[in-house]
Design a protein around this motif. Sequence first.
Motif, short mmCIF file in Angstrom:
data_model
loop_
_atom_site.label_atom_id
_atom_site.label_comp_id
_atom_site.label_asym_id
_atom_site.label_seq_id
_atom_site.Cartn_x
_atom_site.Cartn_y
_atom_site.Cartn_z
N ALA A 89 0.36 10.46 24.90
CA ALA A 89 -0.49 10.95 26.13
C ALA A 89 -1.66 11.76 26.08
O ALA A 89 -2.60 11.93 26.55
N ASN A 90 -1.43 12.91 25.28
CA ASN A 90 -2.41 13.91 25.02
C ASN A 90 -3.43 13.50 23.93
O ASN A 90 -4.09 14.43 23.48
N GLY A 91 -3.39 12.30 23.33
CA GLY A 91 -4.62 11.95 22.51
C GLY A 91 -4.31 12.02 21.24
O GLY A 91 -5.21 11.94 20.20
N ASP A 92 -3.09 12.34 20.67
CA ASP A 92 -2.96 12.70 19.29
C ASP A 92 -2.22 11.11 18.69
O ASP A 92 -1.58 10.39 19.46
N PHE A 93 -2.75 10.85 17.62
CA PHE A 93 -2.40 9.79 16.68
C PHE A 93 -1.22 9.98 15.70
O PHE A 93 -1.31 11.04 14.98
N TRP A 94 -0.12 9.34 16.02
CA TRP A 94 1.14 9.29 15.10
C TRP A 94 1.23 8.10 14.34
O TRP A 94 1.04 7.14 14.74
N ARG A 95 1.86 8.20 13.02
CA ARG A 95 2.50 7.32 12.39
C ARG A 95 3.66 7.45 11.44
O ARG A 95 3.89 8.46 11.24
N LEU A 96 4.31 6.38 10.93
CA LEU A 96 5.37 6.54 10.50
C LEU A 96 5.55 5.96 9.17
O LEU A 96 5.33 4.65 9.11
N TRP A 97 6.07 6.48 8.18
CA TRP A 97 6.16 5.79 6.73
C TRP A 97 7.89 5.73 6.45
O TRP A 97 8.32 6.71 6.87
N PRO A 98 8.15 4.90 5.74
CA PRO A 98 9.50 4.98 5.16
C PRO A 98 9.65 6.35 3.98
O PRO A 98 8.73 6.29 3.50
N PHE A 99 10.46 7.04 4.05
CA PHE A 99 10.67 7.99 3.23
C PHE A 99 10.76 7.33 1.54
O PHE A 99 11.95 6.67 1.61
N VAL A 100 10.12 7.81 0.78
CA VAL A 100 10.35 7.44 -0.46
C VAL A 100 11.38 8.24 -1.20
O VAL A 100 11.34 9.26 -1.70
N GLU A 101 12.77 7.48 -1.18
CA GLU A 101 13.96 8.34 -1.56
C GLU A 101 13.90 8.86 -3.07
O GLU A 101 13.57 7.97 -3.77
N ASN A 102 14.80 9.76 -3.07
CA ASN A 102 15.07 10.19 -4.47
C ASN A 102 13.67 10.64 -5.29
O ASN A 102 13.66 10.48 -6.28
N THR A 103 12.83 11.20 -4.67
CA THR A 103 11.52 11.44 -5.29
C THR A 103 11.16 12.88 -4.56
O THR A 103 11.67 13.42 -3.59
N SER A 104 10.34 13.36 -5.16
CA SER A 104 9.47 14.58 -4.83
C SER A 104 8.17 14.76 -5.40
O SER A 104 7.86 14.03 -6.16
N SER A 105 7.25 15.51 -4.76
CA SER A 105 5.92 15.90 -5.50
C SER A 105 5.77 17.21 -5.87
O SER A 105 6.78 17.88 -5.36
N ILE A 106 4.81 17.24 -6.73
CA ILE A 106 4.77 18.80 -7.28
C ILE A 106 3.40 19.06 -7.07
O ILE A 106 2.51 18.37 -6.76
N ASP A 107 3.32 20.50 -6.83
CA ASP A 107 2.12 21.00 -6.51
C ASP A 107 1.12 21.47 -7.71
O ASP A 107 -0.08 21.89 -7.69
N ARG A 108 1.93 21.77 -8.77
CA ARG A 108 1.00 21.92 -10.25
C ARG A 108 2.02 21.21 -11.40
O ARG A 108 3.33 21.18 -11.22
N VAL A 109 1.40 20.76 -12.59
CA VAL A 109 2.00 20.18 -13.64
C VAL A 109 2.35 21.27 -14.31
O VAL A 109 2.19 22.42 -14.42
N GLN A 110 3.68 21.04 -14.99
CA GLN A 110 4.47 21.89 -15.83
C GLN A 110 4.49 21.59 -17.40
O GLN A 110 4.73 22.29 -17.99
N SER A 111 3.97 20.35 -17.63
CA SER A 111 4.20 19.95 -19.05
C SER A 111 3.34 18.92 -19.26
O SER A 111 2.65 18.09 -18.44
N ALA A 112 2.98 18.74 -20.78
CA ALA A 112 2.14 17.62 -21.02
C ALA A 112 2.55 16.05 -20.71
O ALA A 112 1.66 15.20 -20.13
#
Length: 352
Positions: A89-112
Amino acid sequence: LPGAAISAEPYGSGHINDTYIVETEGGDGRFILQRINKHVFPEPAAIMENIARVTAHLQSKPIAQDTLQRQPDLNIVSTHDDTAYHLSANGDFWRLWPFVENTSSIDRVQSAEQAFTVGLAFGAFQSLLRDFPRPRLIETIANFHNTPHRFEQFSESHKKDVCDRAKQCAPEIETALNNAGGADVLQNLYTSGQLPERVVHNDAKINNVMLDIDTGEAVCIIDLDTVMPGLALFDFGDLVRTATASAGEDDDNATLHLSWYEQLVKGFLTHTASFLTAKEVENLPLAGRIITLETGLRFLTDYLSGDTYFKTDRVDHNLARCRSQFSLLTSIDQQLDQMQEITAATYAKLSR
Ligand code: ADP
Ligand code: GN1
Ligand code: MG
């Protein structure tokens, strides 16, 4: 949803959208709920139209065995009215994704190995989108990786200096100005038709890849908002920026690890050496330089403009991010020759 939503907590470290993890009653399925950033994406319907076409294309493809096994799972959850997003109602756009289970993302690489993994994933992604059918995807943000245009935005913010911050970042402004020459190289190759336009991700940073918690393999590429026409080099450049650096985006003194670069380029070329043009391959190292410079410039512009674009946690956050990019840029410049040698040798092996 399979059951009533019982909680929604802020999630992840993206700089653009508001992201929440949603748990449902009975624990049967988790979701990622996002409020789309209207300032960055003034036409959310256009990004959702692009995403629908891209995810449908990705689902129509057999997935290579060595990466992106779960890419077909990433499919927007429709509303009861069968639309891809909900306009509140206040003009915001919302969307929904399935959670990709058993995963995580990293903010920096740790190894080759991790550098290889993300290179492999984005190379496979590029390969899957190689035969994307017409019509052209909508350019949801014009001039997104047009570096000379980013310089103009920087100059404008410097001139206006709305928060009186230019005096806090004189050395960074000097670095930006010293690097203006030559910053148009990718854009010139693009507009003169020397590099082919492709469908690319345009935001190929490491935390947009979901890694399997058990195996470490890249199973899904997310954050498809900016998938649109562009250069393969934009994606590789962002990978160099985020997957070869010794420090994260917020940290000082980032340098490029040559051995991580070697693994990154090997991973990326594994699925792309067969179709990238010689000109694209030749310019892979330079793309790392240009996208690192461009991103540093964008952080500096946002700092000078009063932090209106990227999400920040503190007052000098964008300045710290700019410093880390410029420090990485210096390190890239010192190692560009070796990066070129490594790229040529890797390409020679993989394109045989
Ligand atoms: P932004 O555009 O703000 O960067 P992203 O779409 O990248 O937002 O999402 C932010 C973070 O949320 C990601 O880095 C990732 O950790 C997490 N995330 C996003 N989508 C999913 C998903 N479908 N499954 C699991 N985690 C996700
Ligand atoms: C933003 O949304 P996120 O955090 O994945 C930005 C990228 C920048 C990046 C810098 C739409 O990416 O272009 O390179 O921050 N996304 C947009 O970390 O502007
Ligand atoms: Mg993201």
